[in-house]
Design an enzyme around this catalytic site. Structure first.
Site, PDB file in Angstrom:
ATOM      1  N   TYR A  36     -27.182 -45.098 -43.581  1.00  0.00           N
ATOM      2  CA  TYR A  36     -26.317 -45.330 -45.083  1.00  0.00           C
ATOM      3  C   TYR A  36     -24.990 -44.870 -44.996  1.00  0.00           C
ATOM      4  O   TYR A  36     -24.084 -45.727 -45.752  1.00  0.00           O
ATOM      5  CB  TYR A  36     -27.402 -44.644 -46.152  1.00  0.00           C
ATOM      6  CG  TYR A  36     -26.598 -44.859 -47.561  1.00  0.00           C
ATOM      7  CD1 TYR A  36     -26.685 -46.079 -48.397  1.00  0.00           C
ATOM      8  CD2 TYR A  36     -26.159 -43.754 -48.251  1.00  0.00           C
ATOM      9  CE1 TYR A  36     -26.451 -46.203 -49.704  1.00  0.00           C
ATOM     10  CE2 TYR A  36     -25.535 -43.864 -49.330  1.00  0.00           C
ATOM     11  CZ  TYR A  36     -25.639 -45.276 -50.260  1.00  0.00           C
ATOM     12  OH  TYR A  36     -25.275 -45.417 -51.209  1.00  0.00           O
TER      13      TYR A  36
ATOM     14  N   SER B  29     -19.507 -45.271 -51.747  1.00  0.00           N
ATOM     15  CA  SER B  29     -20.289 -43.960 -51.907  1.00  0.00           C
ATOM     16  C   SER B  29     -19.429 -42.622 -51.642  1.00  0.00           C
ATOM     17  O   SER B  29     -18.523 -42.735 -50.579  1.00  0.00           O
ATOM     18  CB  SER B  29     -21.551 -43.947 -51.259  1.00  0.00           C
ATOM     19  OG  SER B  29     -22.165 -42.625 -51.346  1.00  0.00           O
TER      20      SER B  29
END
Length: 265
Positions: free
Chosen positions: A158, A145
């Protein structure tokens, strides 16, 4: 041609039942690849198998696996290794996030995020790597990501999992240099999927970043096009990728100037 590279290849996709994974199954199948699809939902996998095999002349084999349970990952990949003589591509796509300030984070949710996003990915790779080394070729694609490069408030855990994926991917690429195995990291920004039902239940973040969101179809298409090439990374969209690069060079400046922009959750 890119369309021909995948014909007859054997591709594993984790997190295959929805979002980027589901579109990836379609992209590789329409290019002629047989697909091993992995996800937690047996019903979704069965429906996806029927849908793909009805439209394309390929084999689709589902495995119901919780990627956060390493015993399940090990058992499934042992079966795959026995039943499939060759595996050409492993796409580690499974993952999830929960956005919250760290002081309010639940330890069990944190453990679960690392189990799925990092350890499950590593376990799948560890199980399939010996086969690829024996073959002398293969392609490992890890979906990380932009958050792995540019952490933001309420995404510290995250972001940490995705930073771990990027570190692992980069190290593995160097380990496998000269052994015929390609390693690619995929760094999407926010994607229009069900991811945000868990990560952002009130919808605030999704609304704030709507202009920068990309579709899962676009991400899946770029990944499929990169299979078999020497792409080191796929970054999408380019605007957020540029921001992440700027942050790596001038972190203090970006945190000071873009602090409010980064706090969108």
């Amino acid at each position: 041609m890119a369309q021909e590279r995948l014909k007859g290849k054997k591709v594993i996709i984790t997190g295959a039942s929805s979002g980027i994974g589901r579109h990836l199954v379609r992209e590789v199948a329409k290019r002629g690849a047989d697909v091993i699809i992995i996800a937690r939902s047996t019903d979704k996998l069965k429906r996806l198998k029927a849908e793909i095999e009805m439209q394309y002349d390929v084999r689709v084999e589902p495995f119901t696996v919780d990627m956060g349970d390493l015993s399940q990952v090990k058992a499934a990949f042992e079966t795959i290794n026995m039943q499939w003589p060759t595996i050409d591509v492993l796409i580690n796509n499974a993952g999830f996030g929960v956005f919250d300030y760290f002081e309010a984070s639940d330890l069990d949710v944190m453990r679960r995020m690392f189990a799925v996003n990092v350890l499950g990915l590593m376990a799948a790779t560890r199980m399939i790597l010996p086969k690829m080394l024996q073959q002398g070729e293969g392609h490992i694609i890890n979906v990380a990501s932009i958050a792995g490069k540019l952490a933001t408030p309420k995404a510290s855990v995250y972001s940490a999992t995705k930073s771990a994926v990027l570190g692992f991917t980069n190290g593995l690429r160097m380990e496998l240099r000269g052994k015929g195995i390609k390693v690619t990291a995929v760094n999407p920004g926010p994607v229009k999927t069900n991811f945000f039902r868990t990560a952002d239940p009130d919808g605030r973040y999704a609304a704030n970043v709507a202009r920068w969101m990309v579709t899962p179809e676009a991400v899946a298409r770029k990944i499929a096009q990169a299979i078999g090439t020497n792409r080191r990374e796929i970054n999408i969209p380019l605007t957020l990728s540029a921001g992440a690069r700027l942050y790596q060079v001038f972190p203090a400046l970006v945190e000071k100037v873009a602090g409010r922009f980064l706090d969108k959750k």
